[in-house]
Design a protein around this motif. Structure first.
Motif, PDB file in Angstrom:
ATOM      1  N   TYR A  87       0.972  -0.864  -0.211  1.00 22.83           N
ATOM      2  CA  TYR A  87      -0.046  -0.100  -0.226  1.00 22.83           C
ATOM      3  C   TYR A  87       1.088   0.934  -0.080  1.00 22.83           C
ATOM      4  CZ  TYR A  87      -4.213  -2.725   0.350  1.00 22.83           C
ATOM      5  OH  TYR A  87      -4.958  -4.485  -0.067  1.00 22.83           O
ATOM      6  N   LEU A  88       0.475   2.104  -1.302  1.00 23.89           N
ATOM      7  CA  LEU A  88       1.625   3.391  -1.309  1.00 23.89           C
ATOM      8  C   LEU A  88       0.963   4.402  -0.763  1.00 23.89           C
ATOM      9  CD1 LEU A  88       2.376   2.618  -4.623  1.00 23.89           C
ATOM     10  CD2 LEU A  88       3.585   1.426  -2.561  1.00 23.89           C
ATOM     11  N   CYS A  89       1.117   5.167   0.259  1.00 25.81           N
ATOM     12  CA  CYS A  89       1.011   6.690   0.448  1.00 25.81           C
ATOM     13  C   CYS A  89       1.506   7.865  -0.864  1.00 25.81           C
ATOM     14  CB  CYS A  89       1.214   6.425   1.753  1.00 25.81           C
ATOM     15  SG  CYS A  89       0.620   8.490   2.272  1.00 25.81           S
TER      16      CYS A  89
ATOM     17  N   TRP B  34       4.968  10.349 -16.738  1.00 32.87           N
ATOM     18  CA  TRP B  34       5.819   9.329 -16.931  1.00 32.87           C
ATOM     19  C   TRP B  34       6.183   9.683 -15.069  1.00 32.87           C
ATOM     20  CZ3 TRP B  34       5.827   5.568 -19.828  1.00 32.87           C
ATOM     21  CH2 TRP B  34       5.380   5.984 -21.798  1.00 32.87           C
ATOM     22  N   TYR B  35       6.305   8.088 -14.410  1.00 34.59           N
ATOM     23  CA  TYR B  35       6.871   8.046 -13.608  1.00 34.59           C
ATOM     24  C   TYR B  35       8.140   6.514 -13.394  1.00 34.59           C
ATOM     25  CZ  TYR B  35       3.416  10.290 -11.026  1.00 34.59           C
ATOM     26  OH  TYR B  35       2.568  11.805 -10.409  1.00 34.59           O
ATOM     27  N   GLN B  41      12.168  -0.294  -4.511  1.00 34.17           N
ATOM     28  CA  GLN B  41      12.204   1.459  -4.741  1.00 34.17           C
ATOM     29  C   GLN B  41      11.261   1.577  -4.711  1.00 34.17           C
ATOM     30  OE1 GLN B  41      16.044   3.225  -5.606  1.00 34.17           O
ATOM     31  NE2 GLN B  41      17.057   1.502  -5.650  1.00 34.17           N
ATOM     32  N   LYS B  42      11.145   3.432  -3.836  1.00 34.22           N
ATOM     33  CA  LYS B  42       9.677   3.748  -4.497  1.00 34.22           C
ATOM     34  C   LYS B  42       9.441   4.448  -6.219  1.00 34.22           C
ATOM     35  CE  LYS B  42      10.995   6.647  -0.459  1.00 34.22           C
ATOM     36  NZ  LYS B  42      10.895   8.179   0.179  1.00 34.22           N
ATOM     37  N   VAL B  43       8.207   4.364  -5.979  1.00 33.77           N
ATOM     38  CA  VAL B  43       7.676   4.475  -7.040  1.00 33.77           C
ATOM     39  C   VAL B  43       8.803   6.734  -7.616  1.00 33.77           C
ATOM     40  CG1 VAL B  43       5.689   5.542  -8.958  1.00 33.77           C
ATOM     41  CG2 VAL B  43       6.103   3.331  -7.452  1.00 33.77           C
TER      42      VAL B  43
END
Lengths: 113, 113
Positions: A87-89, B34-35, B41-43
């Motif tokens: 789950y991403l905040c 774009w991501y 790792q994080k987005v």
């Protein structure tokens, strides 16, 4: 640098329980807050967004926002094994951020039968 | 239900080669993003695009990167000379509601050898 912090977990809850996921953010000017769900190897899927202090409910999900404490949470009621995911905040910061989402590192949730 | 699509799903390339990642946003959306997400790792935000120009870009989005909307449906990300560290999942997102509620495509997994 604007940061979004989450406990990486893993958070393990039994089926039917309430899962509580937490997030803090550093940019006090942030206006928009999002929860995404990401299954392994898949893209983020929008669950909920919240803009105002307080609670917002959508089915089994409740988002809670406290801007004074720079804190946002997600409660999942009646957790199901299919809720097992990361789950991403994510936060859109204040000022001219043009929709730029800043993500936390995610909390891994495991719901066991 | 309308969705964001991306092609290819996987791309393997040699270091120094150019790659173009393609996205078809949801048809009535106006804001495009774009991501990328390096494995584990994080987005991370790369770039936002509105009204045929870049609205904001991150420090990752250097001169090797460019974006284009060549026609009314496609939105592309070009990496001119790929590096090993460009290996990641690249997500396109679109939004039609005043820079909120972004919906993500399935991603392109890029591997640079």
């Amino acid at each position: 640098q604007k940061e979004v912090e989450q406990n990486s977990g893993p958070l393990s809850v039994p089926e039917g329980a309430i899962a509580s996921l937490n997030c803090t953010y550093s940019d006090r000017g942030s206006q928009s807050f999002f929860w995404y769900r990401q299954y392994s190897g898949k893209s983020p899927e929008l669950i909920m967004f919240i803009y105002s202090n307080g609670d917002k409910e959508d089915g089994r999900f409740t988002a809670q926002l406290n801007k004074a404490s720079q804190y946002v949470s997600l409660l999942i009621r009646d957790s199901q094994p299919s809720d097992s995911a990361t789950y991403l905040c994510a936060v859109i910061g204040g000022g001219t951020s043009y929709g730029k989402l800043t993500f936390g590192q995610g909390t891994i949730l495991t719901v066991h039968p | 239900e309308p969705e964001v699509t991306q092609t290819p799903s996987h791309q393997v390339t040699q270091m120094g080669q150019e790659v173009i990642l393609r996205c078809v946003p949801i048809s009535n959306h106006l804001y495009f993003y774009w991501y990328r997400q390096i494995l584990g790792q994080k987005v991370e935000f790369l770039v936002s695009f509105y009204n045929n120009e870049i609205s904001e870009k991150s420090e990752i989005f250097d001169d090797q990167f460019s974006v284009e909307r060549p026609d009314g449906s496609n939105f592309t990300l070009k990496i001119r000379s790929t590096k090993l560290e460009d290996s990641a999942m690249y997500f396109c997102a679109s939004d039609g509601q005043n820079q909120e509620t972004q919906y993500f495509g399935p991603g392109t997994r890029l591997l640079v050898l």
